[in-house]
Scaffold this motif. Structure first.
Motif, short mmCIF file in Angstrom:
data_model
loop_
_atom_site.label_atom_id
_atom_site.label_comp_id
_atom_site.label_asym_id
_atom_site.label_seq_id
_atom_site.Cartn_x
_atom_site.Cartn_y
_atom_site.Cartn_z
N LEU A 135 2.03 1.89 -3.53
CA LEU A 135 0.94 1.95 -4.53
C LEU A 135 0.91 3.25 -5.34
CD1 LEU A 135 -1.67 0.54 -5.67
CD2 LEU A 135 -2.93 1.82 -3.95
N PRO A 136 0.93 4.43 -4.71
CA PRO A 136 0.82 5.66 -5.52
C PRO A 136 1.92 5.81 -6.55
CG PRO A 136 0.54 6.16 -3.20
CD PRO A 136 1.01 4.74 -3.27
N LEU A 166 3.13 3.40 -8.31
CA LEU A 166 2.95 2.43 -9.38
C LEU A 166 1.73 2.71 -10.25
CD1 LEU A 166 3.88 -0.90 -7.58
CD2 LEU A 166 5.22 0.40 -9.22
N VAL A 167 0.79 3.49 -9.73
CA VAL A 167 -0.42 3.78 -10.51
C VAL A 167 -0.04 4.69 -11.67
CG1 VAL A 167 -2.71 4.81 -10.45
CG2 VAL A 167 -1.86 3.57 -8.46
N PRO A 168 -0.36 4.30 -12.93
CA PRO A 168 -0.02 5.15 -14.07
C PRO A 168 -0.58 6.57 -13.91
CG PRO A 168 -0.75 3.01 -14.82
CD PRO A 168 -0.97 3.04 -13.34
N GLY A 169 0.20 7.56 -14.38
CA GLY A 169 -0.10 8.97 -14.17
C GLY A 169 -1.55 9.39 -14.36
N ILE A 228 -4.30 7.68 -14.47
CA ILE A 228 -5.24 7.03 -13.56
C ILE A 228 -5.12 7.63 -12.17
CG2 ILE A 228 -5.88 4.80 -12.55
CD1 ILE A 228 -4.77 3.51 -15.10
N PRO A 282 5.78 7.38 -1.34
CA PRO A 282 6.54 6.15 -1.55
C PRO A 282 8.02 6.38 -1.76
CG PRO A 282 4.60 6.19 -2.95
CD PRO A 282 4.66 7.51 -2.26
N LEU A 294 0.83 -1.21 0.00
CA LEU A 294 0.00 0.00 0.00
C LEU A 294 0.86 1.25 0.00
CD1 LEU A 294 -2.88 -0.84 2.49
CD2 LEU A 294 -3.03 -0.50 0.04
N THR A 295 2.02 1.16 0.66
CA THR A 295 2.89 2.33 0.71
C THR A 295 3.39 2.71 -0.69
OG1 THR A 295 3.60 1.75 2.93
CG2 THR A 295 5.02 3.24 1.72
#
Lengths: 328, 261
Positions: free
Chosen positions: B105-106, B108-111, B113, B144, B102-103
């Motif tokens: 996660l932000p 890794l989320v494509p820009g 999205i 992160p 979860l840490t």
């Protein structure tokens, strides 16, 4: 209260020179502070809970929250909800994607482009990382790596603009080719998948280079030397030793670059043309018009996220099985 | 070892250096062209585009706006990221893997999205598009990176130092403030600079969460959409020189600091 801080007993002689107590000494002998600390650290369990509470709350509400909220909105028929309108649960937003092939094209184009650009980045940066990690002295490694880092501190938009100037009809590449009399008329590089690819590879190269470099740097040189002593050719050494042992770096670099590539919005807008519309532009379109398109945008973003995660997950699984297969 | 190979690879390296530098150098050159038309060759030179940048009030104000956002977002990310790193590093507990996932996660989320998700969430929380929303999105996105950098540094902290402090009577908080935190300073500074640059350069989140006032990348994007002009080169060059200078300085500074401690 202070049963678990027995070592404190050793602080006895302090009283003799209380005048010379530092800030920290004053603080730790200040009664309210000691009360609070005593309560907070009464047991390892409580200490851990106090340490963990805030990070847990943060990641749940700030990291996971936006994603879950996007998922929830993607199942509603109206968002933001206008006063007096009731919000209903619906699958229409997803049906809209699967029912209309006009959306499939940018969707698959995005995934294909991201895959191809990731591969190009890998091919381009592997020799560079290899050279840095294996053929350069320790001291120069840092300097030469730093040299490559400098352009990557410059923002996405500025670097995209630099590519526009490079590839335009009166851009540097066309002028150079003309000057060499290789062409008469400028080659229309811009607003094609080519210009978009150059731009995206330019933006993501570093995210590939660093994992590759750290994987190659960890690889002991003695392995290659031993293989050479046993008569393996350069190509065999690369194929049987270097490549399998750097698969982890390749896998993390590719995952990172693929995920970043699928998320670009400004670069395709500026460097691409009508024939290269990517899914990011489709998604963004739902947020530029009236608010009732938000749920569709959310559904499309969810579809893309799930697809990207699924593909990178499958890719990592493949790389893992390759790795295991090689060590057996 | 293998001379031919080595020479070939060094050529590849220098070609790559050219590839990453030449587009930026050409862009800088174009900012000095004495014509409104973007394109080579450059026949006469001028500094007018640079002086013009300061006449247009939008550019300095977008610049200040971006810097303020970057500083605020970085302060939040550094605080939260360090806290998370201290929780995660060297501790085993139920759900640690999930917490780590979860840490990061932000990051890794494509820009696009991530921008959409933040926009929806900000709306849900009642945050109006504008500075607050951008600061919040940048802060969450950068956590992160801080957590990872601080965790790496924390893993090299000798455990004996903390134990010694505790034996001498320091409570966990004082031991953290006097031993752990000073040890983490180089990592925290490095991560801060990285966050500042990331936030200053960010386009997609600023674009979707911004109000009427543009950040510098959003302003450049808007100008680009209405046509290329050497004025944009001048603005972009100023931004480029500043970010690169801060980056180089930070790199040297943090390297020297981690050597000293």
């Amino acid at each position: 209260m202070s049963d678990d801080v027995a070592p404190r007993a050793g602080r006895g002689p302090d009283t003799a020179d209380r005048k010379r107590l530092t800030f920290w000494g004053t603080l730790s002998s200040w009664t309210p502070y000691r009360l609070v600390v005593g309560l907070a650290t009464a047991s390892p369990r409580r200490q851990f809970l106090i340490l963990a509470a805030f990070p847990l709350l943060w990641v749940l509400t700030q990291h996971l929250g936006p994603m879950l909220q996007m998922l929830r909105v993607s199942f509603t028929d109206a968002y933001p909800v206008a006063p007096g309108v009731e919000q209903h649960f619906t699958l229409d937003n997803y049906a809209r994607f699967f029912g209309d092939y006009i959306f499939w094209q940018p969707f698959f184009r995005t995934l294909t482009f991201a895959g191809v650009f990731t591969f190009c980045t890998l091919i381009l940066t592997y020799p560079v990382a290899y050279f840095l990690a294996r053929h350069v002295s320790r001291k120069n490694q840092m300097l030469m790596l730093l040299l490559l880092l400098i352009p990557f501190w410059v923002g996405e938009i500025v670097r995209t603009y630099a590519i526009m100037i490079l590839l335009g009809n009166t851009g540097a590449v066309n002028q150079l080719l003309k000057w060499l009399s290789l062409i008469d008329r400028p080659i229309p590089f811009m607003y094609t998948s080519f210009s978009m690819g150059v731009g995206i590879v330019y933006l993501t190269a570093l995210y590939m280079l660093l994992p590759l470099y750290s994987a190659l740097e960890k690889l002991p040189r003695s392995y290659n030397e031993a293989a050479a002593d046993l008569g393996a050719s350069a190509w065999t050494r690369f194929r049987r030793i270097t490549l399998p042992l750097t698969l982890e770096g390749i896998s993390s670099g590719c995952t990172l670059v693929f995920l970043i590539s699928t998320g670009f919005y400004a670069t395709p807008v500026l460097l691409g043309g009508p024939s290269t519309t990517v899914f990011a532009e489709t998604i963004a379109g739902f947020f530029h018009v009236a608010g009732d398109e938000w749920p569709t945008g959310a559904a499309f973003a969810t579809i893309m996220f799930v697809a990207a995660i699924f593909l990178t997950g499958a890719f990592q699984k493949l790389m893992n099985s390759l790795r295991k297969g090689d060590t057996n | 070892m293998n001379r031919g190979n080595r020479i070939l690879l060094s050529c590849v390296y220098w070609a790559f250096v050219l590839y990453v530098f030449v587009p930026l150098l050409l862009m800088i050159l174009m900012g000095f062209k004495d014509s409104k038309f973007i394109g080579f060759p450059i026949r006469s030179w001028t500094l007018d585009w640079y002086t013009g940048v300061f006449d247009d009030a939008a550019v300095p104000s977008a610049f200040v706006y971006s810097v303020v956002i970057a500083v605020l977002a970085t302060m939040i990310s550094v605080f939260v990221g360090t806290w998370i790193a201290v929780l995660l590093e060297g501790r085993k507990f139920l759900g640690r893997t999930a917490m780590f996932g979860l840490t990061v996660l932000p990051a890794l989320v494509p820009g696009i999205i991530s921008a959409i998700a933040f926009r929806i969430y900000a709306r849900w929380l009642g945050i109006e598009p504008g500075m607050g929303a951008i600061v919040w999105a940048h802060a969450v996105h950068n956590v992160p990176f801080v957590a990872l950098v601080v965790m790496a540094r924390l893993s090299t902290l000798p455990k004996s130092q903390i134990e010694a402090a505790r034996d001498l009577g320091a409570d966990p908080i004082i031991a953290f403030l006097r031993i752990t935190l000073p040890y983490l300073v180089p990592a925290i500074l490095g991560a801060s600079i990285f966050c500042l640059l990331l936030s200053f350069d960010d386009f997609v989140r600023s674009f979707f969460l911004g109000g009427y006032e543009p950040t510098l990348p959003v302003l450049i994007f808007a100008k680009l959409r209405s046509g290329m002009s050497p004025e944009i080169n001048a603005i972009a060059t100023i931004a480029l020189v500043l970010t690169a200078a801060i980056g180089i300085w930070a790199e040297r500074f943090t390297r020297r600091m981690s050597k000293d401690t």
